[in-house]
Scaffold this motif. Structure first.
Motif, PDB file in Angstrom:
ATOM      1  N   UNK A   1      73.786  -7.735  26.946  1.00  0.00           N
ATOM      2  CA  UNK A   1      74.242  -8.712  26.062  1.00  0.00           C
ATOM      3  C   UNK A   1      75.050  -8.191  24.839  1.00  0.00           C
ATOM      4  N   UNK A   2      75.025  -6.318  24.763  1.00  0.00           N
ATOM      5  CA  UNK A   2      75.960  -5.470  24.227  1.00  0.00           C
ATOM      6  C   UNK A   2      77.521  -5.910  24.211  1.00  0.00           C
ATOM      7  N   UNK A   3      78.015  -5.890  26.281  1.00  0.00           N
ATOM      8  CA  UNK A   3      78.711  -6.095  26.223  1.00  0.00           C
ATOM      9  C   UNK A   3      79.738  -7.577  26.247  1.00  0.00           C
ATOM     10  N   UNK A   4      78.952  -8.208  25.786  1.00  0.00           N
ATOM     11  CA  UNK A   4      79.139  -9.690  25.402  1.00  0.00           C
ATOM     12  C   UNK A   4      79.865  -9.990  24.185  1.00  0.00           C
ATOM     13  N   UNK A   5      80.871 -10.087  23.614  1.00  0.00           N
ATOM     14  CA  UNK A   5      80.778 -10.371  22.538  1.00  0.00           C
ATOM     15  C   UNK A   5      80.876 -11.711  21.506  1.00  0.00           C
ATOM     16  N   UNK A   6      80.143 -12.191  21.724  1.00  0.00           N
ATOM     17  CA  UNK A   6      79.851 -13.667  21.317  1.00  0.00           C
ATOM     18  C   UNK A   6      78.007 -13.825  20.719  1.00  0.00           C
ATOM     19  N   UNK A   7      77.673 -12.206  21.600  1.00  0.00           N
ATOM     20  CA  UNK A   7      76.155 -12.302  21.392  1.00  0.00           C
ATOM     21  C   UNK A   7      76.167 -11.025  19.774  1.00  0.00           C
ATOM     22  N   UNK A   8      77.257 -10.526  19.624  1.00  0.00           N
ATOM     23  CA  UNK A   8      76.916 -10.502  18.125  1.00  0.00           C
ATOM     24  C   UNK A   8      77.268 -11.102  17.009  1.00  0.00           C
ATOM     25  N   UNK A   9      78.466 -12.335  17.332  1.00  0.00           N
ATOM     26  CA  UNK A   9      78.578 -13.334  16.849  1.00  0.00           C
ATOM     27  C   UNK A   9      77.351 -14.251  16.718  1.00  0.00           C
ATOM     28  N   UNK A  10      76.414 -14.589  17.789  1.00  0.00           N
ATOM     29  CA  UNK A  10      75.713 -15.729  17.050  1.00  0.00           C
ATOM     30  C   UNK A  10      74.615 -14.542  16.663  1.00  0.00           C
ATOM     31  N   UNK A  11      74.385 -13.540  16.850  1.00  0.00           N
ATOM     32  CA  UNK A  11      73.278 -13.727  16.186  1.00  0.00           C
ATOM     33  C   UNK A  11      73.533 -13.066  14.952  1.00  0.00           C
ATOM     34  N   UNK A  12      74.824 -12.825  14.362  1.00  0.00           N
ATOM     35  CA  UNK A  12      75.074 -12.757  13.173  1.00  0.00           C
ATOM     36  C   UNK A  12      75.164 -14.777  12.036  1.00  0.00           C
ATOM     37  N   UNK A  13      75.628 -15.460  13.104  1.00  0.00           N
ATOM     38  CA  UNK A  13      75.707 -15.933  12.075  1.00  0.00           C
ATOM     39  C   UNK A  13      74.061 -16.797  12.081  1.00  0.00           C
ATOM     40  N   UNK A  14      72.706 -16.335  13.070  1.00  0.00           N
ATOM     41  CA  UNK A  14      71.190 -16.766  12.985  1.00  0.00           C
ATOM     42  C   UNK A  14      71.073 -16.729  11.683  1.00  0.00           C
ATOM     43  N   UNK A  15      71.160 -15.049  11.732  1.00  0.00           N
ATOM     44  CA  UNK A  15      70.673 -13.939  10.211  1.00  0.00           C
ATOM     45  C   UNK A  15      71.252 -14.456   9.007  1.00  0.00           C
ATOM     46  N   UNK A  16      72.810 -14.669   8.798  1.00  0.00           N
ATOM     47  CA  UNK A  16      72.934 -14.782   7.597  1.00  0.00           C
ATOM     48  C   UNK A  16      73.950 -16.134   7.146  1.00  0.00           C
ATOM     49  N   UNK A  17      73.790 -16.965   8.295  1.00  0.00           N
ATOM     50  CA  UNK A  17      75.208 -17.929   8.445  1.00  0.00           C
ATOM     51  C   UNK A  17      76.176 -17.954   8.178  1.00  0.00           C
ATOM     52  N   UNK A  18      76.738 -16.442   8.530  1.00  0.00           N
ATOM     53  CA  UNK A  18      78.234 -16.034   8.285  1.00  0.00           C
ATOM     54  C   UNK A  18      78.464 -15.367  10.016  1.00  0.00           C
ATOM     55  N   UNK A  19      80.237 -15.643  10.103  1.00  0.00           N
ATOM     56  CA  UNK A  19      80.491 -15.844  11.360  1.00  0.00           C
ATOM     57  C   UNK A  19      81.774 -14.774  11.350  1.00  0.00           C
ATOM     58  N   UNK A  20      81.451 -13.204  11.464  1.00  0.00           N
ATOM     59  CA  UNK A  20      82.458 -12.288  11.526  1.00  0.00           C
ATOM     60  C   UNK A  20      83.663 -12.669  12.061  1.00  0.00           C
ATOM     61  N   UNK A  21      84.355 -13.878  12.326  1.00  0.00           N
ATOM     62  CA  UNK A  21      85.697 -13.964  12.766  1.00  0.00           C
ATOM     63  C   UNK A  21      86.112 -14.191  11.482  1.00  0.00           C
ATOM     64  N   UNK A  22      87.326 -13.896  11.073  1.00  0.00           N
ATOM     65  CA  UNK A  22      88.904 -14.324  10.374  1.00  0.00           C
ATOM     66  C   UNK A  22      89.101 -15.378  10.769  1.00  0.00           C
ATOM     67  N   UNK A  23      89.782 -16.137  11.391  1.00  0.00           N
ATOM     68  CA  UNK A  23      90.483 -17.792  11.819  1.00  0.00           C
ATOM     69  C   UNK A  23      89.524 -18.145  12.112  1.00  0.00           C
ATOM     70  N   UNK A  24      89.074 -18.928  11.595  1.00  0.00           N
ATOM     71  CA  UNK A  24      88.514 -20.609  11.059  1.00  0.00           C
ATOM     72  C   UNK A  24      88.940 -21.403  11.555  1.00  0.00           C
ATOM     73  N   UNK A  25      89.109 -22.933  12.599  1.00  0.00           N
ATOM     74  CA  UNK A  25      90.311 -23.702  12.446  1.00  0.00           C
ATOM     75  C   UNK A  25      90.171 -24.646  11.807  1.00  0.00           C
ATOM     76  N   UNK A  26      88.860 -24.658  11.024  1.00  0.00           N
ATOM     77  CA  UNK A  26      88.985 -25.989   9.731  1.00  0.00           C
ATOM     78  C   UNK A  26      90.077 -25.206   8.573  1.00  0.00           C
TER      79      UNK A  26
END
Length: 341
Positions: free
Chosen positions: A107-132
């Motif tokens: 799981x820790x070698x899968x970047x999306x794991x950390x992003x989805x876990x962040x979304x679950x815990x905070x509702x926020x993604x660390x991404x800086x480039x949301x298409x919307x």
């Protein structure tokens, strides 16, 4: 691409499935690390209760749980989430057949794991480039607009041809393609319906990209034009008998979709139609698997998700529309239509 848009020799279901398989493993590892499987082993729960127990964001949890359900690890009945035998056997930490050590390695070698876990815990993604973000801010740089137009055209061309062939635009004389992007749907509709005139309404740079890259070589440039309008900050034009939205409502939350529905109702004449081209979730919000993964993509990059027909119907009926219908037009997409009385 130039010329008349023909249907491809095979549908694009396999390509959608390949693309969106990227979320399968990280969705499972994220909910596992968040404690969802152990919590549901203790007691089946409704979504809000599960989110409260684990201090998770309810919206993110709901979107990701839909994918985990489609993958066969949880199921939902009468609003209550439960483990499936597969999750109970293989994904709890202390069972005889637990795969947890393997999940921990990968799981820790899968970047999306950390992003989805962040979304679950905070509702926020660390991404800086949301298409919307560009549409929310009312500004998309020219280079980004061209890139987005090319991406959306490649992504949408088979679906646009299918929608045009489905009869969804029958009887439409003047079509406003709201947030029309590359213009692929307006072009396909005009090519298939010789009496239809279409306007692609989008931000100025998106209109420039659509005109240069696709409309100019479409063969229907005399019946397809562009109109630069910020759909959130400027008045919409009148005089159209149908408004079309493809992959627009899935970018936004309930509040904004209610606003878009009301603006559409006010812009249309009596008898006018609204057409929403979207990939629908099941009413039980537990799949299918590719639409559920597409919903996770929306969670990562927008304010929205993939909606059920029930949810889209509520947006439209609350705005005053009647006669909501849905017709599947391609392997994953449907056109949801309604009329202004």
């Amino acid at each position: 691409m130039t010329g008349f848009y023909e249907a491809p020799p095979v549908d694009d279901r396999a390509i959608w499935d390949l693309w969106l398989s990227m979320h399968y493993f990280p969705a499972a590892t994220a909910v596992q690390e968040a404690g969802v499987f152990e919590a549901l082993e203790t007691a089946p729960m409704e979504l809000d209760g599960l989110a409260k127990k684990l201090s998770l964001n309810s919206k993110a949890l709901g979107v990701i749980m839909s994918l985990v359900a489609a993958l066969g690890l949880v199921h939902r009945r009468e609003g209550v989430w439960r483990l499936t035998p597969h999750a109970r056997t293989y994904l709890l930490a202390d069972t005889t057949y637990s795969w947890s050590p393997l999940f921990d390695v990968y799981k820790n070698g899968t970047p999306l794991h950390a992003e989805l876990l962040s979304l679950l815990k905070t509702g926020q993604t660390p991404r800086q480039d949301k298409p919307s973000d560009g549409w929310e801010e009312g500004k998309v740089p020219p280079d980004a607009a061209r890139s987005i137009a090319k991406f959306m055209h490649a992504h949408s061309l088979p679906a646009a041809v299918a929608a045009a062939r489905s009869g969804a635009f029958d009887g439409v004389k003047k079509l406003l393609d709201v947030g029309g992007g590359s213009g692929v749907f307006a072009i396909a509709a005009a090519q298939r319906n010789p009496s239809l005139n279409a306007t692609i309404m989008d931000l100025d740079t998106m209109c420039d990209a659509a005109s240069e890259l696709f409309v100019a070589s479409s063969g229907v440039e005399d019946r397809v034009n562009t109109l630069a309008v910020d759909m959130f900050r400027e008045d919409w034009p009148a005089g159209y008998d149908a408004l079309f939205f493809s992959n627009v409502f899935h970018d936004w939350d309930d509040e904004i979709n209610a606003q878009l529905s009301k603006k559409s109702f006010d812009a249309l004449p009596s008898g006018g139609r609204i057409l929403l081209h979207e990939i629908l979730m099941t009413d039980n919000e537990d799949g299918p698997v590719t639409p559920a993964s597409f919903s996770v993509l929306m969670l990562r990059g927008t304010k929205g998700k993939q909606y059920t027909l029930r949810e889209l119907t509520k947006f439209l009926e609350d705005a005053g529309f009647t006669g909501v219908e849905a017709v599947q037009t391609s392997p994953y997409y449907s056109v949801v239509s309604a009329k202004k009385p």
